[in-house]
Design a protein around this motif. Structure first.
Motif, PDB file in Angstrom:
ATOM      1  N   GLY A 103     100.280 -32.695  36.909  1.00  0.00           N
ATOM      2  CA  GLY A 103     101.136 -31.782  37.649  1.00  0.00           C
ATOM      3  C   GLY A 103     102.471 -31.493  37.002  1.00  0.00           C
TER       4      GLY A 103
ATOM      5  N   LYS B 241     101.709 -28.897  32.262  1.00  0.00           N
ATOM      6  CA  LYS B 241     101.128 -28.788  30.912  1.00  0.00           C
ATOM      7  C   LYS B 241     100.231 -27.548  30.801  1.00  0.00           C
ATOM      8  N   GLY B 242      99.354 -27.371  31.794  1.00  0.00           N
ATOM      9  CA  GLY B 242      98.428 -26.239  31.749  1.00  0.00           C
ATOM     10  C   GLY B 242      99.168 -24.911  31.869  1.00  0.00           C
ATOM     11  N   THR B 243     100.141 -24.855  32.766  1.00  0.00           N
ATOM     12  CA  THR B 243     100.925 -23.624  32.964  1.00  0.00           C
ATOM     13  C   THR B 243     101.611 -23.225  31.663  1.00  0.00           C
TER      14      THR B 243
ATOM     15  N   SER C  58      91.464 -30.156  27.810  1.00  0.00           N
ATOM     16  CA  SER C  58      90.330 -31.075  28.008  1.00  0.00           C
ATOM     17  C   SER C  58      89.877 -31.051  29.460  1.00  0.00           C
TER      18      SER C  58
ATOM     19  N   ARG D  76      85.861 -29.618  33.515  1.00  0.00           N
ATOM     20  CA  ARG D  76      85.502 -28.977  34.799  1.00  0.00           C
ATOM     21  C   ARG D  76      84.442 -27.886  34.594  1.00  0.00           C
TER      22      ARG D  76
ATOM     23  N   GLU E 190      89.989 -41.370  37.259  1.00  0.00           N
ATOM     24  CA  GLU E 190      90.024 -42.219  36.054  1.00  0.00           C
ATOM     25  C   GLU E 190      89.792 -41.370  34.815  1.00  0.00           C
TER      26      GLU E 190
ATOM     27  N   VAL F  46      87.849 -40.175  31.527  1.00  0.00           N
ATOM     28  CA  VAL F  46      86.478 -40.092  31.023  1.00  0.00           C
ATOM     29  C   VAL F  46      86.436 -40.886  29.707  1.00  0.00           C
TER      30      VAL F  46
ATOM     31  N   GLY G 117      96.260 -32.005  27.755  1.00  0.00           N
ATOM     32  CA  GLY G 117      95.451 -33.064  28.381  1.00  0.00           C
ATOM     33  C   GLY G 117      94.758 -33.966  27.378  1.00  0.00           C
TER      34      GLY G 117
ATOM     35  N   ARG H 155      94.927 -38.647  25.288  1.00  0.00           N
ATOM     36  CA  ARG H 155      95.366 -39.289  26.531  1.00  0.00           C
ATOM     37  C   ARG H 155      95.367 -40.803  26.420  1.00  0.00           C
TER      38      ARG H 155
ATOM     39  N   GLN I 159      92.474 -42.125  21.411  1.00  0.00           N
ATOM     40  CA  GLN I 159      92.243 -40.684  21.225  1.00  0.00           C
ATOM     41  C   GLN I 159      93.247 -40.099  20.227  1.00  0.00           C
TER      42      GLN I 159
ATOM     43  N   ARG J 222      98.598 -26.513  44.762  1.00  0.00           N
ATOM     44  CA  ARG J 222      98.097 -25.812  43.564  1.00  0.00           C
ATOM     45  C   ARG J 222      96.774 -25.125  43.874  1.00  0.00           C
TER      46      ARG J 222
ATOM     47  N   TYR K 266      98.075 -21.372  39.968  1.00  0.00           N
ATOM     48  CA  TYR K 266      99.028 -20.847  40.957  1.00  0.00           C
ATOM     49  C   TYR K 266      99.602 -21.999  41.775  1.00  0.00           C
TER      50      TYR K 266
ATOM     51  N   ARG L 113      91.345 -27.996  43.267  1.00  0.00           N
ATOM     52  CA  ARG L 113      90.533 -28.917  42.482  1.00  0.00           C
ATOM     53  C   ARG L 113      90.105 -30.112  43.327  1.00  0.00           C
TER      54      ARG L 113
ATOM     55  N   ARG M 125      95.660 -41.113  39.588  1.00  0.00           N
ATOM     56  CA  ARG M 125      95.854 -40.447  38.284  1.00  0.00           C
ATOM     57  C   ARG M 125      97.230 -40.782  37.724  1.00  0.00           C
TER      58      ARG M 125
ATOM     59  N   ILE N 213     112.747 -27.842  35.861  1.00  0.00           N
ATOM     60  CA  ILE N 213     113.394 -26.526  35.911  1.00  0.00           C
ATOM     61  C   ILE N 213     112.256 -25.501  36.048  1.00  0.00           C
TER      62      ILE N 213
HETATM   63  P1  AP5 Z   1      99.906 -27.506  36.045  1.00  0.00           P
HETATM   64  O1  AP5 Z   1     100.317 -26.603  34.945  1.00  0.00           O
HETATM   65  O2  AP5 Z   1      98.539 -27.322  36.634  1.00  0.00           O
HETATM   66  O3  AP5 Z   1     100.144 -29.050  35.635  1.00  0.00           O
HETATM   67  P2  AP5 Z   1      99.338 -29.979  34.637  1.00  0.00           P
HETATM   68  O4  AP5 Z   1     100.335 -30.849  33.981  1.00  0.00           O
HETATM   69  O5  AP5 Z   1      98.437 -29.151  33.764  1.00  0.00           O
HETATM   70  O6  AP5 Z   1      98.504 -30.810  35.721  1.00  0.00           O
HETATM   71  P3  AP5 Z   1      97.010 -31.330  35.720  1.00  0.00           P
HETATM   72  O7  AP5 Z   1      96.768 -31.846  37.134  1.00  0.00           O
HETATM   73  O8  AP5 Z   1      96.046 -30.295  35.232  1.00  0.00           O
HETATM   74  O9  AP5 Z   1      97.116 -32.482  34.713  1.00  0.00           O
HETATM   75  P4  AP5 Z   1      96.165 -33.620  34.433  1.00  0.00           P
HETATM   76  O10 AP5 Z   1      96.604 -34.003  33.095  1.00  0.00           O
HETATM   77  O11 AP5 Z   1      96.142 -34.698  35.461  1.00  0.00           O
HETATM   78  O12 AP5 Z   1      94.719 -32.937  34.601  1.00  0.00           O
HETATM   79  P5  AP5 Z   1      93.580 -32.566  33.566  1.00  0.00           P
HETATM   80  O13 AP5 Z   1      92.956 -31.320  34.027  1.00  0.00           O
HETATM   81  O14 AP5 Z   1      94.061 -32.669  32.169  1.00  0.00           O
HETATM   82  O15 AP5 Z   1     101.018 -27.376  37.201  1.00  0.00           O
HETATM   83  C1  AP5 Z   1     100.871 -28.068  38.426  1.00  0.00           C
HETATM   84  C2  AP5 Z   1     101.399 -27.192  39.575  1.00  0.00           C
HETATM   85  O16 AP5 Z   1     102.811 -27.080  39.437  1.00  0.00           O
HETATM   86  C3  AP5 Z   1     100.844 -25.770  39.580  1.00  0.00           C
HETATM   87  O17 AP5 Z   1     100.610 -25.368  40.911  1.00  0.00           O
HETATM   88  C4  AP5 Z   1     101.963 -24.921  38.941  1.00  0.00           C
HETATM   89  O18 AP5 Z   1     101.995 -23.618  39.456  1.00  0.00           O
HETATM   90  C5  AP5 Z   1     103.215 -25.711  39.305  1.00  0.00           C
HETATM   91  N1  AP5 Z   1     104.255 -25.690  38.269  1.00  0.00           N
HETATM   92  C6  AP5 Z   1     104.057 -25.784  36.924  1.00  0.00           C
HETATM   93  N2  AP5 Z   1     105.244 -25.778  36.267  1.00  0.00           N
HETATM   94  C7  AP5 Z   1     106.206 -25.697  37.240  1.00  0.00           C
HETATM   95  C8  AP5 Z   1     107.644 -25.634  37.196  1.00  0.00           C
HETATM   96  N3  AP5 Z   1     108.329 -25.681  36.042  1.00  0.00           N
HETATM   97  N4  AP5 Z   1     108.308 -25.529  38.369  1.00  0.00           N
HETATM   98  C9  AP5 Z   1     107.610 -25.488  39.549  1.00  0.00           C
HETATM   99  N5  AP5 Z   1     106.264 -25.515  39.658  1.00  0.00           N
HETATM  100  C10 AP5 Z   1     105.567 -25.613  38.515  1.00  0.00           C
HETATM  101  O19 AP5 Z   1      92.574 -33.819  33.764  1.00  0.00           O
HETATM  102  C11 AP5 Z   1      91.797 -33.942  34.931  1.00  0.00           C
HETATM  103  C12 AP5 Z   1      90.831 -35.123  34.756  1.00  0.00           C
HETATM  104  O20 AP5 Z   1      89.946 -34.879  33.651  1.00  0.00           O
HETATM  105  C13 AP5 Z   1      91.489 -36.485  34.421  1.00  0.00           C
HETATM  106  O21 AP5 Z   1      91.887 -37.167  35.592  1.00  0.00           O
HETATM  107  C14 AP5 Z   1      90.358 -37.196  33.677  1.00  0.00           C
HETATM  108  O22 AP5 Z   1      89.391 -37.708  34.563  1.00  0.00           O
HETATM  109  C15 AP5 Z   1      89.715 -36.063  32.892  1.00  0.00           C
HETATM  110  N6  AP5 Z   1      90.295 -35.896  31.542  1.00  0.00           N
HETATM  111  C16 AP5 Z   1      90.944 -34.783  31.075  1.00  0.00           C
HETATM  112  N7  AP5 Z   1      91.336 -34.968  29.801  1.00  0.00           N
HETATM  113  C17 AP5 Z   1      90.929 -36.212  29.448  1.00  0.00           C
HETATM  114  C18 AP5 Z   1      91.070 -36.976  28.268  1.00  0.00           C
HETATM  115  N8  AP5 Z   1      91.695 -36.500  27.174  1.00  0.00           N
HETATM  116  N9  AP5 Z   1      90.558 -38.241  28.253  1.00  0.00           N
HETATM  117  C19 AP5 Z   1      89.911 -38.734  29.332  1.00  0.00           C
HETATM  118  N10 AP5 Z   1      89.760 -38.058  30.481  1.00  0.00           N
HETATM  119  C20 AP5 Z   1      90.272 -36.802  30.552  1.00  0.00           C
END
Ligand code: AP5
Length: 215
Positions: free
Chosen positions: A6, A9-11, A27, A32, A53, A55, A81, A84, A88, A123, A133, A156, A167, A195
């Motif tokens: 959250g 990173k993705g944004t 990733s 997904r 957890e 993967v 992502g 991690r 890796q 989100r 969003y 999600r 997480r 910010i």
């Molecule tokens: P968003 O941009 O979605 O945040 P994010 O950092 O990308 O959050 P994620 O939940 O996607 O991160 P994650 O690392 O846990 O998930 P991932 O998919 O990699 O922003 C969040 C929200 O805030 C949005 O609504 C946005 O609009 C808002 N926002 C953004 N910037 C803002 C700002 N400046 N101000 C205000 N609002 C803002 O991983 C999911 C799962 O996949 C993991 O749990 C794991 O099981 C697996 N996985 C993924 N990668 C690996 C890996 N490398 N190794 C092992 N398992 C993995």
């Protein structure tokens, strides 16, 4: 891109890819997509993702190596992502070395836990084009519908507060050690992720511009 769940990173990775014509390699999105398409990888990854957890590394490494070899990644890519775990990160170093590429920088977005819980509870994500969003701060123009491709937006499966807390713990234990790993290589740059989205992107732009001028 490094940072807790959250952090944005993705944004930011998506905006950076558009701005500089690079591939955005997430990733989480790749996993997904595999879960949705019910592939062998998706079936193996799903239980870990539902529990919040990580993967297992080998599944991730094969998936990322294949993605990074695709034509759209030749002009450069933003990794979101991944890596991690320290294992890796070491595997990524080996892969980049073999393909004669270099990591230009690692951006860490810092955001406190209460803000993360607030953001993730609202989100919405597009399952087709992966646009992100936030119902309060970045809502779609038409409720529940992606501005870019018109698909129905989803929450999600890993956004329930107890899974988000898990997480966050996994991040602290397994991913936060990467900060020291990249700090020691002189690659780490920290940006305040609290910010607004535009200001974070401008801060990233200044870093990228500075790195380009230094080449
Ligand atoms: P968003 O941009 O979605 O945040 P994010 O950092 O990308 O959050 P994620 O939940 O996607 O991160 P994650 O690392 O846990 O998930 P991932 O998919 O990699 O922003 C969040 C929200 O805030 C949005 O609504 C946005 O609009 C808002 N926002 C953004 N910037 C803002 C700002 N400046 N101000 C205000 N609002 C803002 O991983 C999911 C799962 O996949 C993991 O749990 C794991 O099981 C697996 N996985 C993924 N990668 C690996 C890996 N490398 N190794 C092992 N398992 C993995």
């Amino acid at each position: 891109m490094l940072g807790p769940p959250g952090a944005g990173k993705g944004t930011q990775a998506s905006a950076m890819a558009r701005r500089w014509g690079m591939a955005h390699i997430s990733s989480g999105d790749l996993l997904r997509d595999n879960v949705r398409e019910d592939t062998g990888l998706g079936r193996r990854a799903r239980p870990y993702m539902e529990r919040g957890e990580l993967v297992p590394d080998q599944l991730i490494l094969d998936m990322m190596a294949e993605r990074m070899a695709q034509p759209d990644a030749r002009a450069g890519f933003v990794l979101d992502g991944f890596p991690r775990t320290v294992a890796q990160a070491e595997a990524l170093d080996g892969l980049l070395h073999r393909t004669r590429q270099e990591l230009d920088g690692v951006i860490y977005l810092g955001v406190p836990e209460e803000e993360i819980l607030r953001r993730l509870s609202g989100r919405l994500t597009c399952p087709q084009c992966h646009t992100i969003y936030q119902v309060d701060t970045m809502p779609p123009k038409v409720k529940g519908t992606c501005d870019k491709c018109g698909s129905a937006l989803e929450q999600r499966g890993d956004e329930q507060p107890e899974v988000v807390r898990k997480r966050l713990r996994v991040y602290e234990e397994q991913t936060a050690p990467l900060l020291a790993y990249y700090q020691s290589k002189g690659l780490l740059r920290e940006i305040d992720g609290t910010i607004g989205v535009e200001r974070v992107l401008e801060a990233i732009s200044r870093l990228v511009q500075g790195a380009r001028e230094a080449v």
